[in-house]
Scaffold this motif. Structure first.
Motif, short mmCIF file in Angstrom:
data_model
loop_
_atom_site.label_atom_id
_atom_site.label_comp_id
_atom_site.label_asym_id
_atom_site.label_seq_id
_atom_site.Cartn_x
_atom_site.Cartn_y
_atom_site.Cartn_z
N ARG A 173 0.84 -1.20 0.00
CA ARG A 173 0.00 0.00 0.00
C ARG A 173 0.87 1.25 0.00
O ARG A 173 1.99 1.26 0.52
N THR A 174 0.33 2.32 -0.58
CA THR A 174 1.04 3.59 -0.54
C THR A 174 0.99 4.15 0.88
O THR A 174 0.20 3.68 1.70
N PRO A 175 1.82 5.14 1.20
CA PRO A 175 1.76 5.74 2.54
C PRO A 175 0.37 6.26 2.91
O PRO A 175 0.02 6.27 4.09
N ALA A 176 -0.41 6.65 1.92
CA ALA A 176 -1.78 7.12 2.17
C ALA A 176 -2.77 5.97 2.29
O ALA A 176 -3.96 6.21 2.56
N GLY A 177 -2.32 4.74 2.07
CA GLY A 177 -3.19 3.59 2.22
C GLY A 177 -3.85 3.11 0.95
O GLY A 177 -4.69 2.21 0.99
#
Length: 360
Positions: A266-270
């Motif tokens: 997942r990206t840091p933003a989810g």
């Protein structure tokens, strides 16, 4: 270079409640939904009806912000009436509320492609508990999350002569979220001739949607559509769709050919799949030959990756605010000064072809 002109207006610090039309064949459901929404200060049910025909009659006279629409209705079905509802009240967002349109189903994807903004499963009779109320309000709040923030509007200036990019287009990436399936239909409808490059597509959808989404895309475009897999060699005029459980990333293989390498993180933003890692990988591989399109969607996914593309010499186009269901993702890249154009979806592909200077 296409410019955007910010037009300042007074910010809405206390936006009016979302005017809502409820269309359902059950009087019990209509009453329950009205009670749930009117208990929240952000919503107000202004009308209820049991048929699509009566809903269209009301919308011909009155404007609303939201239509909660059942699929199974007497006479014309909600799905059949959806395009007419959107034409009659173009600014309204339509959320499908149905027990026969499960998330991830072919019907759900078709509804999203026709212009629905959200799909909410309706529980069986007598099952409208507190959890459903919380879920409904949460899903609707996401659709209207940007209402208090609309203090700036961008109006595109479309030049008669589009400036060519620094390098010919080598790869096009498209990112979208809420409202994106409908916007993609408009975008691909504007493609009058093949671009001659691979197209990477990340649409925020759960994994259960992927197969039906890809099938829907094949009806939207003459380009080949394929769900991306690790090891795929990129080919021109093929749309590679990010699966719901992985990001599209790229690497160079033997003889310099570009290969897909899926990443399940997942990206840091989810976000998963995420637009940012796809754009960043395009910047690394293609440099100034990379271009990105950011369509309607909530949040900021795509902004960091768009910055990578621009810093590598590439360029970004965003969907305009007026045509977006949620102007979060495209508004973020436009507000960051990363776009060379802000356009309606049906004008984007023509712009891309002209700016990319792709020879036939």
């Amino acid at each position: 270079m296409t410019a955007t002109v910010p037009i300042m207006t007074s910010p809405d610090t206390e936006p009016r409640p979302v005017r809502t039309l409820v269309v359902d064949d059950s009087v019990v459901v209509r009453t329950v939904i009205e009670r749930i929404l009117n208990a929240d200060p952000g919503y107000r049910v202004v009308h209820k009806t049991n048929s699509a025909e009566l809903a269209l009659g009301y919308l011909a006279e009155e404007a609303v912000d939201l239509v909660l629409l059942d699929i199974e209705l007497p006479g014309q079905s909600g799905l059949a009436a959806l395009p007419a509802i959107l034409r009659t009240n173009a600014r309204a967002k339509v959320a499908i509320l149905s027990g026969n349109c499960e998330e991830g189903s072919a019907v759900a994807v078709e509804a999203l492609a026709l212009g629905a903004s959200e799909i909410v499963s309706k529980p069986g009779s007598g099952s409208f508990g507190e959890q459903f109320s919380l879920t409904l309000i949460d899903r609707l709040n996401r659709l209207f999350a940007d209402r208090p923030l609309r203090s700036t509007s961008f109006q595109p200036l479309i030049p008669r002569e589009v400036q060519p990019a620094a390098q010919p287009l080598a790869c096009l990436g498209i990112g979208a979220s809420t409202g994106g399936i409908h916007a993609l239909g408009q975008l691909f409808a504007g493609l009058v001739a093949p671009l001659g490059v691979p197209v990477l597509l990340t649409q925020h959808l759960p994994a259960s949607f992927t197969v039906y989404f890809a099938q829907q895309l094949t009806r939207m475009t003459s380009l080949r559509v394929k769900v991306a897999e690790t090891g795929d060699f990129l080919a021109p005029d093929t749309v590679y769709v990010a699966p719901g459980d992985a990001n599209i990333q790229l690497r160079r293989g033997l003889h310099g050919r570009v290969i897909i390498a899926l990443n399940p993180e997942r990206t840091p933003a989810g976000n998963l799949p995420g637009v940012d890692p796809m754009f960043a990988s395009m910047a690394d591989i293609y440099g100034a030959g990379a271009a990105g399109v950011v369509l309607t969607g909530m949040g900021r996914d795509g902004t960091a990756g768009a910055r990578d593309i621009v810093q590598a010499g590439g360029w970004i186009v965003a969907q305009d605010e007026a045509s977006s269901v949620v102007w979060g993702m495209p508004g973020s890249v436009a507000g960051a000064g990363l776009t060379c154009a802000v356009l309606e979806p049906d004008a984007i592909m023509n712009f891309v072809a002209r700016r990319g200077k792709v020879s036939a």
